[in-house]
Design an enzyme around this catalytic site. Structure first.
Site, PDB file in Angstrom:
ATOM      1  N   GLU A 230       0.738  -1.264  -0.142  1.00  0.00           N
ATOM      2  CA  GLU A 230      -0.046   0.057   0.179  1.00  0.00           C
ATOM      3  C   GLU A 230       0.761   1.182  -0.072  1.00  0.00           C
ATOM      4  OE1 GLU A 230      -2.775  -0.349   3.405  1.00  0.00           O
ATOM      5  OE2 GLU A 230      -4.000  -2.082   2.471  1.00  0.00           O
TER       6      GLU A 230
ATOM      7  N   GLU B  29      -5.396  -9.234   0.337  1.00  0.00           N
ATOM      8  CA  GLU B  29      -5.790  -9.125   1.767  1.00  0.00           C
ATOM      9  C   GLU B  29      -7.310  -9.045   1.698  1.00  0.00           C
ATOM     10  OE1 GLU B  29      -3.969  -6.462   4.203  1.00  0.00           O
ATOM     11  OE2 GLU B  29      -1.824  -6.635   3.209  1.00  0.00           O
TER      12      GLU B  29
END
Length: 493
Positions: A115, A262
């Protein structure tokens, strides 16, 4: 044992051929982290065939050798800067963390950072160069067709994901995202997406119903429909994935598949986190597994399966933040499941209807040792299977060994009044605790789940939270491929 290992290897080989897979992340902010060999034993015992590491830990990569488990390794955010500025550092990273372990350790993907766009914006200028340098190093080692490179991104880079058909990437990052997409297209890789319906629901201020986040069917009057395409969305998960597909399309890119690196649901939260419950976590993950394994995609890409990694294997009690941040794990570190859940495409819970006697994960180790000694001695339990080198030795914990001994005693003596208590350290469960080649007394099956999947020992949970953090590859194979694997195994034998 030879047949069992061969079947496990074959299941790994056919993981893609048998359709979509569900994988798992391994976070390591855990106080009592098992050794690498014990982690691999837990993975293998539960037929987990895909694993995502957040780094390239040498102990784990060595322990995973010859396991057949497909491994995604990670370039940490701390490593991205150096690699993005130096082709030689990229080459050294590939040589040290990938080439050195292939082919015995089945590394198939590299996740560059985590991220980065939303968490460490100062690294954005070097992110794509880092990916390119790593890919060139793979080419130089003739590994580029075996190992894919991508970079996981959060849903936050899409400011308005609903309706999906109008979703676009944040304009501040669109130039970098376009470069990432070009790289993925040129290298035949895939977009890595971290998508959490839990956060979409809890931050939505009641806009969407809880059932929508948990994959539960909605009445017709409450169904979620994209007003532009009239596509019906049965789950927030599908809508988030589709929003990403539409955002990619808005940049005039196509043909890039999405892998969810995820997703998950916390099973315990603080007083201000009422939706973080074991019931909701069990519902979400059970339904997620069924959803992914039906081999279909979201409405805009119905023929593209959504390969997915669940967050996460263990609870990470050392992570900072709210209570929920520490409690995303599916398993305690002794290998027992936090809660029961369905792993097949049916609604059946793994296990059978017999009562088993297992040790409580929260039990005092001293009491477990005393109970284990009594069961294997005066109690008359056959404890040969939990000796070193035997099928039930791993994981080598008081809870695992006591569970086997308690249950053997209970199954043999229950007809004459034996109870499952052991000074308050044991409890009965209807879920078969057998795993892999370890068969508990009273089990009616060779393996705990003929469709493959987790061992689901009912665990009452610790007295104090044990914690949680990041994607296991739970390949639950279709029966036709298991039959083929058995046939091939018998032929090879």
């Amino acid at each position: 044992m030879v047949l069992g290992n061969l079947l496990l290897f074959i299941v790994g080989i056919f993981s893609y051929a048998s359709g979509a897979f569900v994988g798992i992340n391994l976070g390591t902010d855990v106080s009592n982290m098992p050794s690498a060999p014990d982690v691999v034993s837990i993975l293998k015992a539960n037929l987990i065939t895909h694993l995502r590491l957040y780094d390239a830990d040498a102990h784990m990569l060595k322990a995973l050798a010859d396991s057949g488990i497909e491994v995604m390794v990670g370039v940490t955010n701390e490593e991205v800067l150096g690699i993005g500025e130096s082709p030689s550092k990229a080459a050294a990273w590939i040589n040290q963390n990938v080439a050195a372990y292939l082919p015995s350790t089945n590394i198939t993907a590299i996740a560059v950072g985590s991220e980065v766009l939303t968490s460490i914006p100062n690294l954005v200028p070097v992110l794509v160069p880092a990916m390119n340098y790593l890919h060139k190093a793979l080419v130089a080692s003739n590994l580029n067709f075996r190992v894919k490179i991508s970079t996981p991104q959060a849903m936050d880079i899409i400011p308005r994901p609903f309706p999906p058909s109008t979703a676009t990437f944040n304009s501040s990052w669109s130039a970098t995202v376009y470069q990432i997409l070009q790289f993925l297209e040129n290298t035949d890789s895939y977009y890595m997406l971290n998508a959490y319906p839990y956060f979409g629901y809890t931050s939505g201020n009641g806009i969407f119903p809880l059932d929508y986040a948990l994959f539960r069917s909605l009445p017709s009057v409450n169904q979620i429909v994209d007003p532009n395409t009239l596509s019906h969305y049965d789950s927030m998960f599908d809508a988030l994935v589709d929003a990403t597909y539409y955002s990619i399309e808005a940049l005039n890119m196509s043909g890039i598949s999405i892998v969810v690196t995820e997703t998950g649901w916390p099973w315990l939260g603080g007083a201000n986190e009422p939706d973080a419950t074991a019931e909701n976590a069990e519902t979400f993950n059970s339904n997620l597994i069924r959803r992914v394994l039906n081999d279909s995609g979201p409405p805009s890409q119905p023929k593209v399966p959504i390969n997915t990694y669940i967050y996460e294997l263990f609870n990470e009690d050392k992570r900072p933040g709210p209570v929920s941040e520490k409690n995303w794990g599916l398993f305690f570190t002794n290998g027992s499941a936090v809660y029961t859940f369905s792993l097949s495409t049916s609604n059946q819970i793994t296990g059978n209807n017999s009562d088993f006697c297992v040790a409580k994960p929260s039990a005092d180790p001293g009491k477990l040792q005393a109970g284990l000694d009594w069961a294997c001695g005066q109690g008359g339990a056959n404890c040969d299977a939990i000796q070193e080198g035997k099928p039930c030795y791993l994981p080598s914990t008081y809870q695992n060994h006591a569970s086997y001994a308690y249950n053997d005693y209970y199954q043999k003596k229950r007809s004459v009044g034996a109870t499952c208590d052991f000074d308050g350290t044991a409890a009965t469960t209807t879920v078969d605790p057998s795993h892999g080649s370890c068969k508990f007394t009273g089990s009616s099956t060779i393996t705990p789940n003929s469709n493959g999947g987790f061992t689901t020992i009912v665990a009452p949970g610790p007295v104090t939270p044990q914690g949680g953090s990041a994607t296991m590859n739970l390949q639950v194979s279709k029966i036709r491929f298991l039959i083929s694997a058995v046939f091939l195994a018998l032929v090879l034998l």
